[in-house]
Design an enzyme around this catalytic site. Structure first.
Site, short mmCIF file in Angstrom:
data_model
loop_
_atom_site.label_atom_id
_atom_site.label_comp_id
_atom_site.label_asym_id
_atom_site.label_seq_id
_atom_site.Cartn_x
_atom_site.Cartn_y
_atom_site.Cartn_z
CD GLU A 64 -1.84 -6.97 7.09
OE1 GLU A 64 -1.36 -6.72 8.38
OE2 GLU A 64 -2.18 -6.23 6.15
CD GLU A 87 -5.76 -1.40 3.72
OE1 GLU A 87 -6.95 -1.41 4.33
OE2 GLU A 87 -4.80 -1.28 4.21
CG ASP A 112 -0.08 0.50 0.97
OD1 ASP A 112 -0.22 -0.40 0.00
OD2 ASP A 112 0.29 0.33 2.07
CE LYS A 122 -0.37 -2.78 0.20
NZ LYS A 122 -1.40 -2.66 0.86
CG ASP A 165 -1.39 2.42 4.74
OD1 ASP A 165 -0.87 1.30 5.02
OD2 ASP A 165 -2.72 2.58 4.29
CB SER A 166 3.20 -0.03 7.51
OG SER A 166 4.05 -0.15 6.36
#
Length: 278
Positions: A182, A115, A83, A113, A44-45
């Site tokens: 991270e 978080e 993501d 993925k 999502d960057s």
């Protein structure tokens, strides 16, 4: 050879390092895949790198599906991980499973993925029970920067370090096949990596992790305004691109491009006939 979830575990078991890079489009995915990288993360960057957002919070499911599908079309051997964007999985287990399914069906992901640690274990368990592989993400979780108060290293005090160790164990038990760490202190990330059966993928977490991931635009120095501490520039592509753009601009304006060798030709008789009387 096609990289899969099984490949990741085999590499961990053999002590072989795993490589992962981001990509957000077909052309970049082809290049990353052709270089032999084990996995492509459609992060999502893309909100920062492609869409120009100040953070990742604004990225939508439609964004991730659109870019993920393009990457999947370009990745022949790399495992494509997509993501799950902000609020596509946090609200409920049902939402998490449905949206993970969309990323697999419409985005053609090989895995998703998300978080979060202990609080996301019900989602991880449900998604994996739906036969969708999950990568967990701990430490600095960019979707939570409003809680963290910015992009800050995590796990540097006793309470947060203990939570990271516990969360890593819990996401493994919930069914994650790998976990991204991270901006975690190197010694702590190494300790977690040795404790877990599943592979760890580090980004700003030291060489003790089982693999590494970077944003491709960062490691190619495509941007000059900001570079995280953990990024090494493996090539200065940004300057090379600007030099090429400047050369193109100069030649077009000088009338030297396109030159004769770039032109298509037409037979003299045909040209004379078609333009006769015009």
């Amino acid at each position: 050879m096609k990289n899969t979830v099984v490949t990741f575990q085999q590499m961990k078991d053999k002590g072989e390092k795993i490589t992962m890079l981001t990509a957000y489009d077909y052309s970049t995915a082809k290049l990353v895949d052709g270089a032999g990288i084990n996995s492509i993360l459609v992060g999502d960057s893309l909100g920062n790198v492609v869409l120009g957002y100040p953070d990742t919070v604004s990225v939508t499911m439609e964004d991730m599906i659109h870019h993920g599908a393009a990457v999947a079309r370009g990745a022949e051997n790399a495992l494509v991980v997509i993501d799950m964007p902000f609020m596509s999985y946090q609200a409920s287990v049902y939402d998490a499973v449905v949206n993970a399914g969309r990323l697999m069906k419409e985005g053609r992901a090989g895995a998703v993925k998300l978080e979060g640690g202990e609080e996301m274990c019900p989602q991880i368990e449900a998604i994996t029970k739906a036969s969708i592989p999950v990568v967990a993400h701990l430490g600095l979780t960019p979707q939570s920067i409003n809680v963290f108060g910015g992009y800050k290293s995590q796990g540097r005090d006793l309470a947060s370090a203990r939570k990271l160790i516990r969360d890593a164990q819990l996401v493994q038990e919930a069914g994650a096949f790998a976990v991204v760490l991270e901006c975690v202190p190197e010694r702590l990330a190494t300790y977690i990596s040795k404790r877990l059966r599943i592979p760890t993928i580090g980004i700003g977490a030291g060489a003790g992790c089982d693999g590494q991931v970077l944003v491709y635009a960062d490691m190619l120095a495509m941007f000059s305004d900001f570079r995280p501490k953990f990024v090494k520039a493996f090539a200065n592509v940004g300057e090379a691109m600007k030099a090429g753009f400047r050369a193109y601009d100069e030649e077009v304006k000088a009338g030297t491009y396109p030159a004769e060798e770039h032109n298509y030709t037409i037979d003299d008789e045909i040209f004379e006939e078609v333009t006769k009387g015009l």
